[in-house]
Write a protein that holds these residues in place. Structure first.
Motif, PDB file in Angstrom:
ATOM      1  N   ALA A 115      46.388  43.248  26.967  1.00 13.44           N
ATOM      2  CA  ALA A 115      45.767  43.017  28.459  1.00 13.44           C
ATOM      3  C   ALA A 115      44.847  41.825  27.588  1.00 13.44           C
ATOM      4  N   VAL A 161      40.645  41.569  27.876  1.00 13.34           N
ATOM      5  CA  VAL A 161      39.529  41.888  28.262  1.00 13.34           C
ATOM      6  C   VAL A 161      38.647  41.060  28.830  1.00 13.34           C
ATOM      7  N   LEU A 199      40.905  43.114  33.704  1.00 16.85           N
ATOM      8  CA  LEU A 199      41.790  42.985  32.751  1.00 16.85           C
ATOM      9  C   LEU A 199      42.343  42.353  33.471  1.00 16.85           C
ATOM     10  N   LYS A 245      46.759  41.430  33.210  1.00 18.34           N
ATOM     11  CA  LYS A 245      47.808  41.653  32.091  1.00 18.34           C
ATOM     12  C   LYS A 245      48.030  40.019  31.526  1.00 18.34           C
TER      13      LYS A 245
END
Length: 144
Positions: free
Chosen positions: A10, A12, A31, A33
């Motif tokens: 992921a 951030v 987040l 993916k």
């Protein structure tokens, strides 16, 4: 699916720091993916354009109704400035498109011959920002 679980790759957004193979984030962190098909080097840039654009627009006090003249709209940073500007009611366009409307901020991302046109699009007291010019040529502001 878009649901994250422990071990997923992921990105951030808004996280300051360095590359990490593992990280713990608080509930509510933004987040995204990252599919396995995207190399980590590419994924690491996902949040950079939008975060930099946010800082540029906020640091210059831009708000709905303001105008930004921009070259390099097809870059990650340029497209992020344009999208955030649109969402916030800020008009973003080339120096030619902005014309006599007067830009509060002129943002040069490629440093080509459009540099003078950007500078000329500014209102009195406007700000000229040159960020990562892709040109090795010298840039000169036009005389008033």
């Amino acid at each position: 699916s878009g649901t994250l679980k422990a071990g997923d790759r992921a990105v951030v957004a808004g996280c300051q720091g360095a590359w990490a193979t593992k990280v713990v984030v608080g509930r509510g962190a933004f987040l995204a993916k990252v599919p396995a098909s995207i190399p980590p080097e590419a994924a690491a840039t996902f949040a950079e354009g939008p975060m930099a654009a946010y800082q540029i627009l906020k640091a210059n006090g831009l708000k709905s109704g303001d105008v930004v003249a921009l070259d390099g709209k097809s870059t990650l940073l340029g497209s992020s400035v344009a999208e955030l500007g649109k969402a916030w009611g800020i008009q973003v366009g080339s120096a030619e498109a902005v014309g006599t409307k007067g830009a509060k901020l002129a943002l040069s991302l490629v440093g080509t011959s459009s540099f003078s046109a950007l500078a000329n699009s500014l209102v009195e007291g406007g700000t000229m920002l040159v960020a990562v010019p892709a040109s090795a040529d010298a840039h000169f502001l036009p005389r008033a």
